[in-house]
Design a protein around this motif. Sequence first.
Motif, PDB file in Angstrom:
ATOM      1  N   VAL A   1       0.867  -1.259   0.417  1.00  0.00           N
ATOM      2  CA  VAL A   1      -0.343  -0.292   0.175  1.00  0.00           C
ATOM      3  C   VAL A   1       0.835   0.979   0.247  1.00  0.00           C
ATOM      4  O   VAL A   1       0.780   2.161  -0.772  1.00  0.00           O
ATOM      5  CB  VAL A   1      -0.414   0.048   1.403  1.00  0.00           C
ATOM      6  N   ALA A   2       2.236   0.967   0.812  1.00  0.00           N
ATOM      7  CA  ALA A   2       2.983   2.931   0.942  1.00  0.00           C
ATOM      8  C   ALA A   2       3.285   2.705  -0.247  1.00  0.00           C
ATOM      9  O   ALA A   2       3.210   3.998  -1.014  1.00  0.00           O
ATOM     10  CB  ALA A   2       3.851   2.071   1.882  1.00  0.00           C
ATOM     11  N   ILE A   3       3.639   1.426  -1.207  1.00  0.00           N
ATOM     12  CA  ILE A   3       4.176   2.042  -2.544  1.00  0.00           C
ATOM     13  C   ILE A   3       3.106   2.348  -3.417  1.00  0.00           C
ATOM     14  O   ILE A   3       4.008   3.019  -4.509  1.00  0.00           O
ATOM     15  CB  ILE A   3       5.437   0.741  -2.833  1.00  0.00           C
ATOM     16  N   GLY A   4       1.975   1.941  -3.578  1.00  0.00           N
ATOM     17  CA  GLY A   4       1.091   1.316  -4.660  1.00  0.00           C
ATOM     18  C   GLY A   4       0.626   2.292  -5.244  1.00  0.00           C
ATOM     19  O   GLY A   4      -0.623   2.883  -5.448  1.00  0.00           O
ATOM     20  N   ALA A   5      -0.421   2.609  -3.373  1.00  0.00           N
ATOM     21  CA  ALA A   5      -1.386   4.008  -3.183  1.00  0.00           C
ATOM     22  C   ALA A   5      -1.092   4.776  -4.321  1.00  0.00           C
ATOM     23  O   ALA A   5      -1.096   5.422  -4.892  1.00  0.00           O
ATOM     24  CB  ALA A   5      -1.527   4.305  -2.077  1.00  0.00           C
ATOM     25  N   PRO A   6      -3.162   4.580  -4.680  1.00  0.00           N
ATOM     26  CA  PRO A   6      -4.399   4.921  -4.176  1.00  0.00           C
ATOM     27  C   PRO A   6      -4.156   2.950  -4.757  1.00  0.00           C
ATOM     28  O   PRO A   6      -3.602   3.276  -6.111  1.00  0.00           O
ATOM     29  CB  PRO A   6      -5.528   4.898  -4.858  1.00  0.00           C
ATOM     30  N   LEU A   7      -4.224   1.531  -4.480  1.00  0.00           N
ATOM     31  CA  LEU A   7      -4.329   0.638  -3.996  1.00  0.00           C
ATOM     32  C   LEU A   7      -5.428  -0.172  -4.133  1.00  0.00           C
ATOM     33  O   LEU A   7      -5.729   0.199  -2.919  1.00  0.00           O
ATOM     34  CB  LEU A   7      -2.865  -0.113  -3.561  1.00  0.00           C
ATOM     35  N   TYR A   8      -5.731  -1.052  -4.944  1.00  0.00           N
ATOM     36  CA  TYR A   8      -6.503  -1.971  -4.540  1.00  0.00           C
ATOM     37  C   TYR A   8      -6.272  -3.176  -4.047  1.00  0.00           C
ATOM     38  O   TYR A   8      -5.828  -4.407  -5.120  1.00  0.00           O
ATOM     39  CB  TYR A   8      -8.040  -2.179  -5.301  1.00  0.00           C
ATOM     40  N   ALA A   9      -6.117  -3.330  -2.726  1.00  0.00           N
ATOM     41  CA  ALA A   9      -5.946  -4.819  -1.897  1.00  0.00           C
ATOM     42  C   ALA A   9      -6.542  -5.845  -2.459  1.00  0.00           C
ATOM     43  O   ALA A   9      -8.415  -5.745  -1.683  1.00  0.00           O
ATOM     44  CB  ALA A   9      -5.334  -4.619  -0.684  1.00  0.00           C
ATOM     45  N   LYS A  10      -6.396  -7.071  -3.597  1.00  0.00           N
ATOM     46  CA  LYS A  10      -7.830  -7.892  -4.013  1.00  0.00           C
ATOM     47  C   LYS A  10      -6.990  -9.115  -3.429  1.00  0.00           C
ATOM     48  O   LYS A  10      -5.956  -9.649  -3.502  1.00  0.00           O
ATOM     49  CB  LYS A  10      -6.894  -7.597  -5.455  1.00  0.00           C
ATOM     50  N   PHE A  11      -7.625  -9.839  -2.997  1.00  0.00           N
ATOM     51  CA  PHE A  11      -8.052 -11.199  -2.029  1.00  0.00           C
ATOM     52  C   PHE A  11      -8.216 -12.621  -3.386  1.00  0.00           C
ATOM     53  O   PHE A  11      -9.857 -12.856  -2.695  1.00  0.00           O
ATOM     54  CB  PHE A  11      -8.448 -11.387  -1.303  1.00  0.00           C
ATOM     55  N   GLY A  12      -7.644 -12.765  -4.075  1.00  0.00           N
ATOM     56  CA  GLY A  12      -8.027 -13.982  -5.141  1.00  0.00           C
ATOM     57  C   GLY A  12      -7.914 -15.177  -3.829  1.00  0.00           C
ATOM     58  O   GLY A  12      -7.651 -15.227  -2.461  1.00  0.00           O
ATOM     59  N   LEU A  13      -7.665 -16.814  -3.979  1.00  0.00           N
ATOM     60  CA  LEU A  13      -7.466 -17.274  -3.360  1.00  0.00           C
ATOM     61  C   LEU A  13      -6.945 -18.414  -4.147  1.00  0.00           C
ATOM     62  O   LEU A  13      -7.442 -19.434  -5.183  1.00  0.00           O
ATOM     63  CB  LEU A  13      -9.019 -18.179  -2.933  1.00  0.00           C
ATOM     64  N   ARG A  14      -5.647 -19.618  -2.861  1.00  0.00           N
ATOM     65  CA  ARG A  14      -4.954 -20.282  -3.470  1.00  0.00           C
ATOM     66  C   ARG A  14      -5.825 -21.434  -3.160  1.00  0.00           C
ATOM     67  O   ARG A  14      -6.279 -20.885  -2.459  1.00  0.00           O
ATOM     68  CB  ARG A  14      -3.579 -20.005  -3.850  1.00  0.00           C
ATOM     69  N   ASN A  15      -5.258 -22.772  -4.468  1.00  0.00           N
ATOM     70  CA  ASN A  15      -6.189 -24.078  -3.774  1.00  0.00           C
ATOM     71  C   ASN A  15      -7.197 -24.093  -3.748  1.00  0.00           C
ATOM     72  O   ASN A  15      -7.867 -24.690  -2.578  1.00  0.00           O
ATOM     73  CB  ASN A  15      -5.563 -24.589  -2.608  1.00  0.00           C
ATOM     74  N   ALA A  16      -7.788 -23.151  -4.977  1.00  0.00           N
ATOM     75  CA  ALA A  16      -9.908 -22.935  -4.510  1.00  0.00           C
ATOM     76  C   ALA A  16     -10.181 -23.879  -6.348  1.00  0.00           C
ATOM     77  O   ALA A  16      -9.230 -23.681  -7.527  1.00  0.00           O
ATOM     78  CB  ALA A  16      -9.824 -21.923  -4.671  1.00  0.00           C
ATOM     79  N   ARG A  17     -10.692 -24.628  -5.905  1.00  0.00           N
ATOM     80  CA  ARG A  17     -11.595 -24.718  -7.911  1.00  0.00           C
ATOM     81  C   ARG A  17     -12.273 -23.640  -8.614  1.00  0.00           C
ATOM     82  O   ARG A  17     -12.847 -22.925  -8.509  1.00  0.00           O
ATOM     83  CB  ARG A  17     -13.069 -25.833  -6.737  1.00  0.00           C
TER      84      ARG A  17
END
Length: 307
Positions: A236-252
Amino acid sequence: MPALLNQTYRLPYRHGVPSSGGRFPDGAGFRIEIPSVEGPAVLEAVLSAAAEHDVVVNRVSQGSGAMLLTVSELRDMAAMGAENGLEVSLFVGPRESFDVGANARTPEGMGRGGQLRGLRQLMYGVEDVVRAVDAGIRSFLIADIGLLVALRDLQRTGELPEECVWKISVSLAPSNPAALRVLADLGASTVNVPSDLTYADLAEMRAVTDLPLDLYLESSDGLGGVVRGHEIADLVAIGAPLYAKFGLRNARDVYPCGEQVLEDAVRNVRAKVHRAAVALEWLARSGADAVQSGPHAAGLGVPRRVV
């Protein structure tokens, strides 16, 4: 952080990579995005999990395409987004990976799967957006440059609402600052950058545009399976304004979504909200002063309720 470790390795971890001075219109540095929210039932699961974990979700995005939802479902998602002050971003449905051609399903052509084939798909893509706009949606994932330009032009002439957000999909993620600048110049509102960017890479991207950047802090296996939610303060400090996006590993994989994979889609998003909650704990532990946007924040493509 133990003092000895800090002295020995000269932390923090960014080692001279510059911080961003950019912010969202409300002054916040970051927002939380939950992807693969494929329909009303999945959005309900996001809202339920967010309440359980006390997480503010600013944006949800969807990958199957607006074309696979009924108008009633589109209106339901728009109503939930409007009520909760969050952006609902839907993929434009027609694309090569769904088409009759085999090229996008070959190893060589897979990278072009998000593009629109010919004038036929381009027109269906525009109509997909118009149909969803009529149902109240105001944000769309774009994976084709021609579609981006067409929608930008329609917006400029007033045929599409001024508040529509054109979110560049990870399928079209730029790998260098020059490519990012091109997308910004073509009318992108927000751009998904590759999930494996180093701190220096991210700083280079941020240096060429003030547009919000979307970054997977955790990504699906198909996008490399990175897990870096604990790095949220530095990212966030480097990329702002940033959408922190949460995918999911090991998911169908749930694309395209329907009743046959609905339970998986619901379980997946609940796990993603949990990942976001953990990342926010890491952020609090860091002592960073990063601020997250609240509901209904300026610049969000919050839908309109349509009766």
